[in-house]
Write a protein that holds these residues in place. Structure first.
Motif, PDB file in Angstrom:
ATOM      1  N   GLY D 123      83.468 -44.392  62.884  1.00 18.49           N
ATOM      2  CA  GLY D 123      83.220 -43.313  61.698  1.00 18.49           C
ATOM      3  C   GLY D 123      82.026 -42.816  62.209  1.00 18.49           C
ATOM      4  N   ILE D 124      82.108 -41.320  62.027  1.00 22.71           N
ATOM      5  CA  ILE D 124      81.219 -40.372  62.527  1.00 22.71           C
ATOM      6  C   ILE D 124      80.609 -39.669  61.247  1.00 22.71           C
ATOM      7  N   LEU D 125      79.264 -39.676  61.030  1.00 27.60           N
ATOM      8  CA  LEU D 125      78.623 -39.109  59.688  1.00 27.60           C
ATOM      9  C   LEU D 125      77.730 -38.183  60.281  1.00 27.60           C
ATOM     10  N   THR D 126      77.527 -37.171  59.455  1.00 31.22           N
ATOM     11  CA  THR D 126      76.363 -36.101  59.604  1.00 31.22           C
ATOM     12  C   THR D 126      75.630 -35.928  58.154  1.00 31.22           C
ATOM     13  N   ALA D 127      74.496 -35.679  58.135  1.00 28.10           N
ATOM     14  CA  ALA D 127      73.428 -35.378  57.046  1.00 28.10           C
ATOM     15  C   ALA D 127      73.921 -34.014  56.400  1.00 28.10           C
ATOM     16  N   GLY D 128      74.022 -32.989  57.478  1.00 28.23           N
ATOM     17  CA  GLY D 128      73.930 -31.702  56.972  1.00 28.23           C
ATOM     18  C   GLY D 128      75.110 -31.011  57.989  1.00 28.23           C
ATOM     19  N   THR D 129      75.442 -29.633  57.283  1.00 26.90           N
ATOM     20  CA  THR D 129      76.507 -28.993  58.077  1.00 26.90           C
ATOM     21  C   THR D 129      75.991 -28.578  59.564  1.00 26.90           C
ATOM     22  N   TYR D 153      81.319 -35.812  57.114  1.00 26.23           N
ATOM     23  CA  TYR D 153      80.449 -34.742  57.242  1.00 26.23           C
ATOM     24  C   TYR D 153      79.496 -34.171  56.096  1.00 26.23           C
ATOM     25  N   ASP D 154      78.384 -33.985  56.305  1.00 25.09           N
ATOM     26  CA  ASP D 154      77.512 -33.110  55.230  1.00 25.09           C
ATOM     27  C   ASP D 154      77.318 -34.329  54.045  1.00 25.09           C
ATOM     28  N   ILE D 155      77.059 -35.394  54.194  1.00 24.49           N
ATOM     29  CA  ILE D 155      76.870 -36.574  53.297  1.00 24.49           C
ATOM     30  C   ILE D 155      75.463 -37.104  53.060  1.00 24.49           C
ATOM     31  N   GLY D 156      74.455 -36.088  53.455  1.00 28.18           N
ATOM     32  CA  GLY D 156      72.952 -36.743  53.517  1.00 28.18           C
ATOM     33  C   GLY D 156      72.538 -36.553  52.112  1.00 28.18           C
ATOM     34  N   VAL D 157      71.189 -36.762  51.924  1.00 29.45           N
ATOM     35  CA  VAL D 157      70.548 -36.778  50.707  1.00 29.45           C
ATOM     36  C   VAL D 157      71.018 -35.749  49.650  1.00 29.45           C
ATOM     37  N   ALA D 158      71.293 -34.602  50.214  1.00 30.03           N
ATOM     38  CA  ALA D 158      71.577 -33.402  49.097  1.00 30.03           C
ATOM     39  C   ALA D 158      73.055 -33.485  48.695  1.00 30.03           C
ATOM     40  N   GLY D 159      73.833 -34.443  49.328  1.00 31.59           N
ATOM     41  CA  GLY D 159      75.280 -34.824  48.744  1.00 31.59           C
ATOM     42  C   GLY D 159      75.399 -36.346  48.928  1.00 31.59           C
ATOM     43  N   ILE D 160      74.400 -36.995  48.898  1.00 31.98           N
ATOM     44  CA  ILE D 160      74.568 -38.744  49.200  1.00 31.98           C
ATOM     45  C   ILE D 160      75.770 -39.383  48.299  1.00 31.98           C
ATOM     46  N   HIS D 161      76.250 -38.800  47.129  1.00 35.30           N
ATOM     47  CA  HIS D 161      77.413 -39.264  46.262  1.00 35.30           C
ATOM     48  C   HIS D 161      78.374 -39.141  47.330  1.00 35.30           C
ATOM     49  N   ARG D 162      78.659 -38.188  47.962  1.00 32.15           N
ATOM     50  CA  ARG D 162      80.048 -38.394  48.905  1.00 32.15           C
ATOM     51  C   ARG D 162      79.965 -39.605  49.793  1.00 32.15           C
ATOM     52  N   PHE D 163      78.797 -39.913  50.061  1.00 31.97           N
ATOM     53  CA  PHE D 163      78.557 -41.225  51.043  1.00 31.97           C
ATOM     54  C   PHE D 163      78.934 -42.303  50.359  1.00 31.97           C
ATOM     55  N   TYR D 164      78.453 -42.444  49.011  1.00 29.65           N
ATOM     56  CA  TYR D 164      78.838 -43.604  48.210  1.00 29.65           C
ATOM     57  C   TYR D 164      80.412 -43.537  47.775  1.00 29.65           C
ATOM     58  N   ASN D 165      80.822 -42.375  47.635  1.00 28.16           N
ATOM     59  CA  ASN D 165      82.335 -42.268  47.127  1.00 28.16           C
ATOM     60  C   ASN D 165      83.186 -42.627  48.426  1.00 28.16           C
ATOM     61  N   ASN D 166      82.925 -42.698  49.454  1.00 30.72           N
ATOM     62  CA  ASN D 166      83.416 -43.145  50.717  1.00 30.72           C
ATOM     63  C   ASN D 166      83.209 -44.463  51.307  1.00 30.72           C
ATOM     64  N   ILE D 167      82.185 -45.061  50.533  1.00 31.82           N
ATOM     65  CA  ILE D 167      81.670 -46.254  51.446  1.00 31.82           C
ATOM     66  C   ILE D 167      82.615 -47.287  51.720  1.00 31.82           C
ATOM     67  N   SER D 168      83.551 -47.590  50.871  1.00 32.49           N
ATOM     68  CA  SER D 168      84.588 -48.621  51.232  1.00 32.49           C
ATOM     69  C   SER D 168      85.151 -48.318  52.524  1.00 32.49           C
ATOM     70  N   GLU D 169      85.596 -46.972  52.424  1.00 35.67           N
ATOM     71  CA  GLU D 169      86.423 -46.632  53.845  1.00 35.67           C
ATOM     72  C   GLU D 169      85.418 -46.642  54.968  1.00 35.67           C
ATOM     73  N   ILE D 170      84.140 -45.790  54.670  1.00 35.72           N
ATOM     74  CA  ILE D 170      83.197 -46.104  56.066  1.00 35.72           C
ATOM     75  C   ILE D 170      83.016 -47.666  56.545  1.00 35.72           C
ATOM     76  N   ARG D 171      83.069 -48.484  55.637  1.00 32.94           N
ATOM     77  CA  ARG D 171      82.812 -49.756  55.863  1.00 32.94           C
ATOM     78  C   ARG D 171      83.760 -50.520  56.707  1.00 32.94           C
ATOM     79  N   GLN D 172      85.106 -49.870  56.697  1.00 29.55           N
ATOM     80  CA  GLN D 172      86.062 -50.211  57.538  1.00 29.55           C
ATOM     81  C   GLN D 172      86.159 -49.666  58.991  1.00 29.55           C
ATOM     82  N   ALA D 173      85.253 -48.966  59.654  1.00 27.22           N
ATOM     83  CA  ALA D 173      84.876 -48.513  60.907  1.00 27.22           C
ATOM     84  C   ALA D 173      84.577 -49.764  61.470  1.00 27.22           C
ATOM     85  N   LYS D 174      84.718 -49.702  62.949  1.00 29.79           N
ATOM     86  CA  LYS D 174      84.104 -50.859  63.643  1.00 29.79           C
ATOM     87  C   LYS D 174      82.746 -50.517  63.926  1.00 29.79           C
ATOM     88  N   VAL D 175      82.381 -49.357  64.268  1.00 32.49           N
ATOM     89  CA  VAL D 175      80.993 -48.936  64.759  1.00 32.49           C
ATOM     90  C   VAL D 175      80.967 -47.526  63.971  1.00 32.49           C
TER      91      VAL D 175
END
Lengths: 249, 249, 249, 249, 249, 249, 249, 249
Positions: D123-129, D153-175
């Motif tokens: 899983g590759i995440l970014t805080a901003g664009t 992408y773009d799931i940092g503090v300014a859009g942190i709900h997108r992180f929470y919305n995808n958290i179960s999917e994100i947790r499925q990554a191996k790294v």
């Protein structure tokens, strides 16, 4: 400096008896001066009456400092020892009972001569009370070098009206030493209001982003006021010495 | 927070008719709130009338910025684009002719609504003229958010009498933004004289030991005046936004 | 500002009886104001009921602190001494038995007046338990200035659910103080979720790349959340003072 | 390690016919291994099918990069060129028409083999664009090495709900690779919520106190979340390479 | 995420008997998950058998640490206390006699369960002997989390042949922790020779330009070897925790 | 380097009697060399007569140092222990009565062999008296390695005539070690006047902007004199070791 | 240095005719030497056959450089101009057609004399290909000073087997220049394997935490290998000059 | 400072005729002074004949600078514009044909008055030729303020004999400005040999560890010579202004 042709000519005159040995020697003095000049460095501050020898005590044992003072004590110069602890003083006093200790300035002074004070004076200002040890080091240094000193302490931003209240008096100084820690803003304010050379001394007073005096140092170096120059953090001695040099011009 | 047992029990009560749907919903509110809370983040600034969307243009192409503006233009909010170059503006204007450009503030504004100005005001001060672009970014930001702003520029150490001349007026602001580069001393002076929250903005104005604004930043953080807090170097937007937030309290 | 000609004219009018003393005085007010203004600085925080005198104990001996407290004790203001050690307190208590000591906040308080608490309140949050001394310094400062304070401690990343659990309550504060060491991420998270002014306080908690609080400081200054400003590392007093100022607006 | 005596004895046994060539070879393997080991370094990434050669283009001319690609093109490995400008790509394409250019990732890829994708994913995440170019460099690197990649992408503090919305999917990554500039808080938040290795990549996005990525770097190093390690500022390649290594364990 | 309308509808279906409690519960799971997710953070490391609670002792008094251990002692998890001094241990032992102390690692361990060791192992390397305390903190952390650990100490530049002698064994580890102070070159050498994830730990070993570990930190971050990531200076715990996470993948 | 095919062929030739054992061995030498090369590292400094083993005591207990010395004492090499305190020496002396302690150099020396001194010599200069401990560490190191050393101490800017007075003698050294703290200017002056390799050693002598030796370090690195290279702050051992290496060329 | 008594005696002998003018002059030479000595500095590198004049072109216009070269061209020394751009070379070539340009080394050379090469040689190593411009500056400098140079480029961690393959040849150099950017680990590896003076040259190759060469610089200064000293970042000239000085000892 | 009671009393005395207007005015002077004092800041440098107005051009457009010059041109003061590019000068010249441009000093001068030169003089020294622009800024500034200036350029370590050759002349200056980049050693040497105030100016000349002038700045601040103070990097104006102030004492 004398060149080879001139030297040859001079020696020729001596060999002819046209120039006596003593006169030749005198003529060579200026030549020789440069070489002896280096040798004189060692003594050039002490040979003039009233100038003290200066000992930097930090990193020296009480025994070492006392030893140096004892050696100097046989000469006629005043002695100044900076960054001296109470322990340094105890040892020095045993060997040299007339030694005085200025606790706040952390300075030991042995007075051999009463130098006449200058007619002009140095103004020494501090932003806060905790800047006083550095200011006192500057003051004691300047005084032992024969300068008249006036102190204006604790007149920084938190009590700036005291600066304004004393401004006409402060303007009468020939040169100013301004000591401040934390953001080090006082030299900028003074430099903007008083048309005299300002020697700014940053202190290590403060915490966190004060970075042990670096914040004040950078602030003073970038001061938008003209006529301000800066010495090392906590370097009261350097500021007092330089202020004395300017005051005596 | 509700746990599985409690939730099961609640649903059971609903299935039995012991608990009405609305009451169950109300009980679940606090539970639900947190989730919706996150969803609201995305929109919480835009849903209230008159609050602008903000675009940070630096590092975006004129095309990208224009694209974002066009998308937003279909909504009723004001739009603010900061760190916008003339090139950004050219592109935006083609898509959105009502867009205004504030050159010094490097800001593009699209006004959809006329927000009523606050009765209280924000005072924005700069030490020098070269600090003005940062101050104007703060001012435009605060104004587009509906705040009354009063400007006091170029009143640093080199012209401090202008600060003293305007001090009674400056004291009437509800909150102050103080912008300064080089040694950044102005917030200390203002904070020592005015009993209002001071948001200090260091600027990258200066050279050498100014270290691109770090000297001013450190100076402001270690200010001996109370009531002073600091934002990032050149962050006029952040200061204007925060000042507006405080002004509207 | 009045100039010499105007002043001479005014005095002339008084000498002629054309202008009464009180009217002349009133005309001079604005003139006089600036000067008295400086004088007022010294006292302007103490003259209003309930505002304490503040003593920064670090670098002062217990005797010095006790001396200052004793002097102040004759006046009617509350007294706050920050960065006070147990030794400071021992000495103060001898002279002033009613002095209280807040060990975690390292603060000595002497209460002379019971200030009514504000109706609005300040929320003080910490990321970890080791940030609590700084937070308590902020809390005690705000309280002695008459503010209602609510504490939310140890709610950083390692226990972020506690932040989310209390978020609706936290949103009711008028202003927030957020204290964090190490990477200092909490103010960003809070600033992104709560639409209130956030005063971020970096602490020196951490080791290695934490650089005695610099990592947290830089992180807070570059926070992508709006509405966040920063005070010096470990500066609980500054945050509490500023929060009180905003809370009372 | 074998010494001279042992080697002589072994050769002697071979010469006597007591030890067969293959057995001798086997005995020497461990010995030989170390030496070949060094030689293998040169090739050890290329000898396994599907591993690309990697070229770091920054500081190389388009001609130089094209020359290297041409040389490699005769072999069967995939080729990856990072930090490649459009100019680099132009030259490469002339020599090697099948070369693809990933503009945002600034990467040139020449695919010789279709490596089967891993079943687990990164899983590759970014805080901003604006952190996307660095994230894409990581993604392209991981993909060319045969890894399945999912982008958030773009799931940092300014859009942190997108992180929470995808958290179960994100947790499925191996790294996870977490890319962030400015205060770099996202890895702390992710590390506190997801029990997988987090490779944090600070970016140079930001200004002033962001210090070209140092603020984010320090913040990530001092993260209070466990399971987080850090690579160099803007080092998307390093993060993608390491993530691939872990994903394939 | 579920919204209010959907929730109301769902409750309505339950009240009508159209939807059973268990089915409703199941439908709500995803919704609920996020909230419980936060709650689980607190416990998610402890709920799985054998995972220890971790206490960071630095900055806590022996009494505080002992109190926390005592509280945890009533549960079935193993306990790990890092940065523990002998004084911390003395107090802990009084309350919990089965506590063990690892002096070099400065770690206290209370074993409640015998976790089966992993079949794969972590290799832990140090450049010098003075890096061993940090390496041991990593080792003890990894072991208490149930990992097999193999140690290769003092194999830096001054004894690099020991690294080469053990290279085939070192290559068998699933993940490597490489600990080094001063110039921190060992991770680069290891990363260039071994195709496994390398977690580099800079230590504060050294003086002068080592800058308390910053030189090693910067060196490791800019390593030209691939597959290397870095944790904070002296952060043995972080490295051991992350290595365990990877080893168990 | 030999590969598997070549090795097999070589063994085959030996088994056939076409290649004698000694010739095969010779052929393998280059191959073998690398391995023995690594093994030699460990001993290559000690195997030559008179070269000492070196122990870095800082961070080791007196017991540990004494233990290492005792172990080495059974061999014929000289022993040098640097950064040794009086406590280290006390313990060492108990086990090894012939051990000498050089207090200023903080070095313990155990002489097993009388190495003949070199005919050429190393000149060691210091700017001030407080730089002498570092200079003595260099001197003792060079001497125990068998070099003739001449000392010129306290000849910095404050006594530069002593440098000029001794310049012709100083010019006779084969290599110079120049030790200086504060602004570290002496290596520049020496490097400009003397056409010999200058190893500059910055010391941590000084305060404030000296930044624990960083000011001197930066100054020496940017010296405009040619022929100057620099070692770590306070690294007398490194300078003495390198000077000895050059002196013996 | 001659003292006054000796001088008086000498003049006396001349006045008596016991000492001829020329002999007296000769006797005074040593005296005079010190003064002229300073004058000689200017020329002392050029007066010996084959030593070049060195021009630092950076910050000089092509016209200025060409002017200096033209002036020097009338003398018999070789000329070396470092940090020269193609523009510098164009102008120089017009005035001095025999001038050669070494593009990678950014050096202009005008050969007036064919200096015999030394029998011993300098080994110059680089970690990567991008370190080659700095290495070539060192190489050209050493060569124009008459030294034999052998180059071993691109043998850092990514190709360390090439270092091991060439180690016996590298060990034959009299002195080594080791050039590396990024983490700068190569000098440590070389210094641990080769018993010759190592002059380490950090380069500004790298990005992010490489801090424009500071990471490599700090790494080299804190190298745990003995016999390593360091010059300024990218200072190929300084390393080549010093290596030549040592090679000719 | 006068308070309200005193002021009322004074006005009363005037109204009664007991105090004449002029006497009252005189009594008020000290009071009034402070206010006028602030007003005078603005003009206090211009009101004395021959003192120039100073414009800092950096960051201002040619149009802006020309506009300011035009406005000032109507007054009788000399005008000095520092950090002026050729573009600035072109625009200024169009409006004010008598403007002169000092290219090396980057200064524009408009002379309205011929100020008499001082009898004492300022000595301005540079270490290298590339320090000359900064020195010339100092020189032009001092000269336009009416000071006699003598230049001694390029007399640093590489040509220190020129310093010694001119030392007796240099000693005749009343105050010295010493400009140096790289390691910035010249002020230490001068300060050790000449008993006059030394204003040290670090320059950004150099590369790598010179850190854009920080190395020179730190070196000058920690100079072991007495009588040295420092201004900002490249701040020729500040040094020239302060030197003029001291020279005129």
């Amino acid at each position: 400096m004398i060149n080879e042709q001139e030297l040859k000519k001079l020696l020729h005159e001596v060999s002819l008896g046209n120039l006596g040995v003593d006169d030749a020697l005198k003529n060579l003095k200026d030549f020789e001066y440069k070489d002896l000049g280096f040798a004189k460095i060692d003594n050039h501050r002490t040979i003039r009456t009233g100038y003290p020898e200066v000992i930097f005590c930090q990193g020296k044992t009480p025994e070492q400092v006392a030893g140096i003072v004892k050696y100097m004590d046989s000469q006629e110069q005043n002695i100044l020892a900076t960054r001296a602890s109470a322990e340094h003083y105890e040892k020095v006093k045993q060997l040299c009972p007339s030694a005085e200790y200025f606790e706040m300035a952390r300075a030991i002074v042995v007075r051999k001569q009463n130098t006449e004070k200058t007619k002009t004076h140095i103004g020494i200002l501090t932003a806060g009370t905790s800047d006083m040890p550095v200011a006192e080091e500057a003051a004691i240094t300047a005084e032992i070098f024969g300068n008249e000193v006036r102190r204006y302490y604790d007149i920084g931003v938190a009590g700036i009206h005291r600066f304004y209240n004393n401004i006409s008096e402060i303007r009468q100084a020939k040169v100013l030493v301004v000591v401040a820690g934390m953001e080090g803003a006082l030299p900028s304010i003074v430099g903007g209001m008083v048309d005299k050379p300002v020697i700014a001394v940053p202190t290590s007073v403060g915490y966190g982003a004060a970075l042990n005096g670096l914040a004040a140092l950078l602030g003073m170096l970038t001061s938008c006021a003209s006529g301000v120059s800066v010495v090392n953090i906590d370097n009261g001695f350097g500021a007092g010495y330089l202020a004395g040099m300017i005051n005596k011009l």
